[in-house]
Design an enzyme around this catalytic site. Structure first.
Site, PDB file in Angstrom:
ATOM      1  N   ASN A   1      33.196  55.761  40.157  1.00 35.48           N
ATOM      2  CA  ASN A   1      32.367  54.741  40.799  1.00 35.48           C
ATOM      3  C   ASN A   1      32.376  55.049  42.297  1.00 35.48           C
ATOM      4  OD1 ASN A   1      31.176  52.469  41.816  1.00 35.48           O
ATOM      5  ND2 ASN A   1      32.539  51.003  40.784  1.00 35.48           N
TER       6      ASN A   1
ATOM      7  N   LYS B   1      36.153  55.244  43.362  1.00 35.79           N
ATOM      8  CA  LYS B   1      37.146  54.737  42.399  1.00 35.79           C
ATOM      9  C   LYS B   1      37.098  55.631  41.169  1.00 35.79           C
ATOM     10  CE  LYS B   1      36.454  49.877  43.386  1.00 35.79           C
ATOM     11  NZ  LYS B   1      35.692  48.757  42.898  1.00 35.79           N
TER      12      LYS B   1
ATOM     13  N   ARG C   1      29.028  55.323  37.457  1.00 38.62           N
ATOM     14  CA  ARG C   1      28.331  54.061  37.654  1.00 38.62           C
ATOM     15  C   ARG C   1      27.195  54.317  38.636  1.00 38.62           C
ATOM     16  NH1 ARG C   1      30.121  48.817  41.047  1.00 38.62           N
ATOM     17  NH2 ARG C   1      28.515  47.437  40.229  1.00 38.62           N
TER      18      ARG C   1
ATOM     19  N   HIS D   1      25.069  43.924  38.421  1.00 37.84           N
ATOM     20  CA  HIS D   1      26.322  43.582  37.708  1.00 37.84           C
ATOM     21  C   HIS D   1      26.125  43.679  36.197  1.00 37.84           C
ATOM     22  CE1 HIS D   1      27.818  40.827  41.220  1.00 37.84           C
ATOM     23  NE2 HIS D   1      28.300  42.038  41.361  1.00 37.84           N
TER      24      HIS D   1
ATOM     25  N   GLY E   1      32.650  37.390  42.131  1.00 38.14           N
ATOM     26  CA  GLY E   1      33.578  38.213  42.909  1.00 38.14           C
ATOM     27  C   GLY E   1      33.158  38.116  44.358  1.00 38.14           C
TER      28      GLY E   1
ATOM     29  N   ARG F   1      26.783  37.070  51.495  1.00 34.35           N
ATOM     30  CA  ARG F   1      25.331  37.002  51.273  1.00 34.35           C
ATOM     31  C   ARG F   1      24.915  35.556  51.068  1.00 34.35           C
ATOM     32  NH1 ARG F   1      25.883  41.148  46.713  1.00 34.35           N
ATOM     33  NH2 ARG F   1      26.048  43.136  47.800  1.00 34.35           N
TER      34      ARG F   1
ATOM     35  N   ASP G   1      36.949  35.493  52.041  1.00 32.86           N
ATOM     36  CA  ASP G   1      37.805  35.437  50.852  1.00 32.86           C
ATOM     37  C   ASP G   1      37.943  33.978  50.417  1.00 32.86           C
ATOM     38  OD1 ASP G   1      40.153  35.286  49.124  1.00 32.86           O
ATOM     39  OD2 ASP G   1      40.493  37.360  49.715  1.00 32.86           O
TER      40      ASP G   1
ATOM     41  N   ARG H   1      39.996  32.486  48.642  1.00 33.00           N
ATOM     42  CA  ARG H   1      41.348  31.904  48.746  1.00 33.00           C
ATOM     43  C   ARG H   1      41.554  31.283  50.118  1.00 33.00           C
ATOM     44  NH1 ARG H   1      43.690  37.317  46.179  1.00 33.00           N
ATOM     45  NH2 ARG H   1      41.915  37.999  47.391  1.00 33.00           N
TER      46      ARG H   1
ATOM     47  N   ILE I   1      36.946  35.779  41.478  1.00 34.33           N
ATOM     48  CA  ILE I   1      36.965  34.319  41.577  1.00 34.33           C
ATOM     49  C   ILE I   1      36.922  33.689  40.178  1.00 34.33           C
ATOM     50  CG2 ILE I   1      35.667  32.304  42.387  1.00 34.33           C
ATOM     51  CD1 ILE I   1      34.637  34.140  44.710  1.00 34.33           C
TER      52      ILE I   1
ATOM     53  N   GLU J   1      34.597  47.034  33.991  1.00 32.77           N
ATOM     54  CA  GLU J   1      33.386  47.855  34.067  1.00 32.77           C
ATOM     55  C   GLU J   1      33.690  49.317  33.720  1.00 32.77           C
ATOM     56  OE1 GLU J   1      33.030  45.847  37.829  1.00 32.77           O
ATOM     57  OE2 GLU J   1      30.852  45.853  37.619  1.00 32.77           O
TER      58      GLU J   1
HETATM   59  P1  ADP Z   1      34.286  42.724  44.130  1.00 37.79           P
HETATM   60  O1  ADP Z   1      32.998  42.007  44.005  1.00 37.79           O
HETATM   61  O2  ADP Z   1      34.508  43.328  45.490  1.00 37.79           O
HETATM   62  O3  ADP Z   1      34.632  43.642  42.968  1.00 37.79           O
HETATM   63  P2  ADP Z   1      36.354  41.003  43.051  1.00 37.79           P
HETATM   64  O4  ADP Z   1      35.737  40.771  41.732  1.00 37.79           O
HETATM   65  O5  ADP Z   1      37.614  41.777  43.111  1.00 37.79           O
HETATM   66  O6  ADP Z   1      35.344  41.576  44.119  1.00 37.79           O
HETATM   67  O7  ADP Z   1      36.603  39.572  43.715  1.00 37.79           O
HETATM   68  C1  ADP Z   1      37.115  39.489  44.998  1.00 37.79           C
HETATM   69  C2  ADP Z   1      37.186  38.045  45.401  1.00 37.79           C
HETATM   70  O8  ADP Z   1      37.917  37.286  44.425  1.00 37.79           O
HETATM   71  C3  ADP Z   1      37.979  37.842  46.696  1.00 37.79           C
HETATM   72  O9  ADP Z   1      37.147  37.893  47.799  1.00 37.79           O
HETATM   73  C4  ADP Z   1      38.529  36.458  46.524  1.00 37.79           C
HETATM   74  O10 ADP Z   1      37.641  35.565  47.153  1.00 37.79           O
HETATM   75  C5  ADP Z   1      38.472  36.155  45.064  1.00 37.79           C
HETATM   76  N1  ADP Z   1      39.792  35.848  44.491  1.00 37.79           N
HETATM   77  C6  ADP Z   1      40.716  36.712  44.034  1.00 37.79           C
HETATM   78  N2  ADP Z   1      41.791  36.028  43.597  1.00 37.79           N
HETATM   79  C7  ADP Z   1      41.545  34.707  43.788  1.00 37.79           C
HETATM   80  C8  ADP Z   1      42.250  33.492  43.549  1.00 37.79           C
HETATM   81  N3  ADP Z   1      43.476  33.485  43.008  1.00 37.79           N
HETATM   82  N4  ADP Z   1      41.662  32.329  43.881  1.00 37.79           N
HETATM   83  C9  ADP Z   1      40.435  32.323  44.416  1.00 37.79           C
HETATM   84  N5  ADP Z   1      39.715  33.419  44.655  1.00 37.79           N
HETATM   85  C10 ADP Z   1      40.249  34.592  44.351  1.00 37.79           C
END
Ligand code: ADP
Length: 403
Positions: A7, A14, A91, A180, A210, A241, A284, A286, A333, A389
């Protein structure tokens, strides 16, 4: 025999190496910060032994060379020789309308992917660089492209056309493509498998939440609508976004503040979403939740808007399918935030309405496994399905090999 999944993104490559069964992971990792200071290789083998080292890598070609050196390392590697890799699954974000299934890559396929760089300027060029690198370093392996748009090829015309003069579709290819798709396909099939129900009898909504966020209406195993559109900008509020916005607001801002298309694009794609709404310097979730719980009103509003938009699409997609049996949460998320799942489902529980009722205990539990989190009284099954994926790309690559 092994299958390598690649990817390749704008600053990272990756990789995951699977056994020939396409299921068992032999090694995985990432070369990240390509083109910046501090380029690193992070590598983890089957036994879970990991290492992380600085590497001298300037582009995708060198990244793939470094990855192969790690995979064939006599002490820490996973295979003895590159010859063991029989196929490489890549990918590719945009396959447009013509590349709507996994495809063996030849010059013609490369030239079509390259044509779609116009539609996906951030993604298809690095994907192509990964393909070139794979073909150069592993010339005897079959190179296969698996497209993020492909699962959405079944979206009907009434859901993919924008209400513009038709020649913008026929000549400029402006339409909803959706993204996606590899994840939406994987989690919808995994959900049906988990429920032991045939996918062709189910109406599902899959929520990939995510950094990028999208939702798909999956009816009888096929995508019939999705929230992302011509680009990944449309639909849900995301990390940076904005998602859905009146195009007139964009025109107004460009005119009023004399913003160029490039500046406007940066604003909508990289400076909006949770980052902008919460105003805490982080996209993020979190951090946003922590700030909201700490009493930051803007962070609270950001969380409200984020969850409200998801709920709105649940309503829209339920109507689009004429009902709903399964709601799936996935990605960073979706898999890890009970708070977001709770807020999304709140108010959808009336038994004469949506019938979506969470079990708060099950929702609060964390696990890396597919699990059901609905209450007894829920008419709709609510699942958390960890997305994979890479596994989906390996599967589809294997299917191509099997002819
Ligand atoms: P990407 O789209 O880059 O592949 P991911 O699917 O890894 O991203 O999701 C990343 C996001 O997931 C982070 O920005 C964060 O906001 C969220 N995230 C990860 N763990 C948690 C959690 N325990 N609680 C809330 N949000 C989380």
């Amino acid at each position: 025999m092994a299958i390598l999944v690649i990817n390749a993104g704008s600053s990272s490559v990756k990789f995951t190496l699977f056994n020939a069964d396409g299921k068992t992971v032999q090694a995985a990792g990432i070369v990240e910060r390509i083109g910046f200071d501090g380029t690193r290789l992070k590598y983890r083998n089957r036994e879970g032994r990991a290492y992380d080292q600085l590497v001298s890598v300037a582009d995708a070609d060198q990244a793939v060379g470094t990855i192969l050196a790690a995979l064939t390392h006599p002490a820490r590697g996973a295979i003895r020789s590159i010859q063991e890799i029989v196929a490489v699954g890549h990918r590719v974000v945009h396959g447009g309308e013509s590349l709507n299934r996994p495809t063996v890559i030849d010059d013609q396929v490369k030239s079509i992917i390259s044509e779609y760089c116009r539609l996906a300027p951030l993604h298809n060029p690095p994907n192509l660089a990964g393909i070139e690198a794979g073909a150069r370093h592993i010339p005897n392996a079959v190179q296969v492209a698996v497209f993020d748009t492909a699962f959405h090829a079944t979206i009907p015309r009434h859901a993919f056309l924008y209400a513009l003069p038709l020649h913008f579709y026929t000549e400029d290819r402006i339409r909803r493509y959706g993204f996606h798709g590899i994840s939406h396909k994987y989690v919808s099939e995994e959900a049906a498998r988990f429920l032991r129900l045939p996918v062709d009898g189910l109406r599902m909504i899959t929520c990939h939440l995510g950094n990028g966020c999208s939702m798909t209406a999956v009816k009888e195993g096929r995508s019939i609508d999705t929230s992302m559109g011509f680009t990944p900008l449309e639909g849900l509020v995301m990390g940076t976004r904005c998602g859905d916005i009146d195009p007139a607001a964009v025109l107004h801002l460009m005119e009023h503040h004399r913003l160029s298309p490039a500046v406007m694009s940066d604003l909508l794609n990289k400076q909006s979403g949770l980052l902008a709404l919460a105003g805490i310097g982080s996209n993020d979730l979190r951090d946003v939740i922590a700030a909201a719980e700490g009493g930051n009103p803007a962070a609270g509003v950001a969380l409200d808007i984020f969850c409200y938009r998801i709920r709105k699409y649940i309503g829209a997609f339920t109507a689009a399918m004429g009902g709903l049996e399964v709601l799936v949460f996935t990605a960073g998320i979706g898999e890890n935030s009970p708070e977001v799942r709770h807020r999304v489902c709140a108010g959808l529980d009336a038994s004469d309405g949506f019938g979506i009722v969470l079990d708060s205990g099950k929702n609060a539990r964390t696990s890396g496994q597919t699990r059901a989190i609905q209450a007894e009284a829920s008419r709709v099954k609510i699942l958390v399905v960890p997305t994979n994926e890479e596994l989906e790309i390996a599967r589809e690559t294997l299917q191509i090999l099997a002819g």
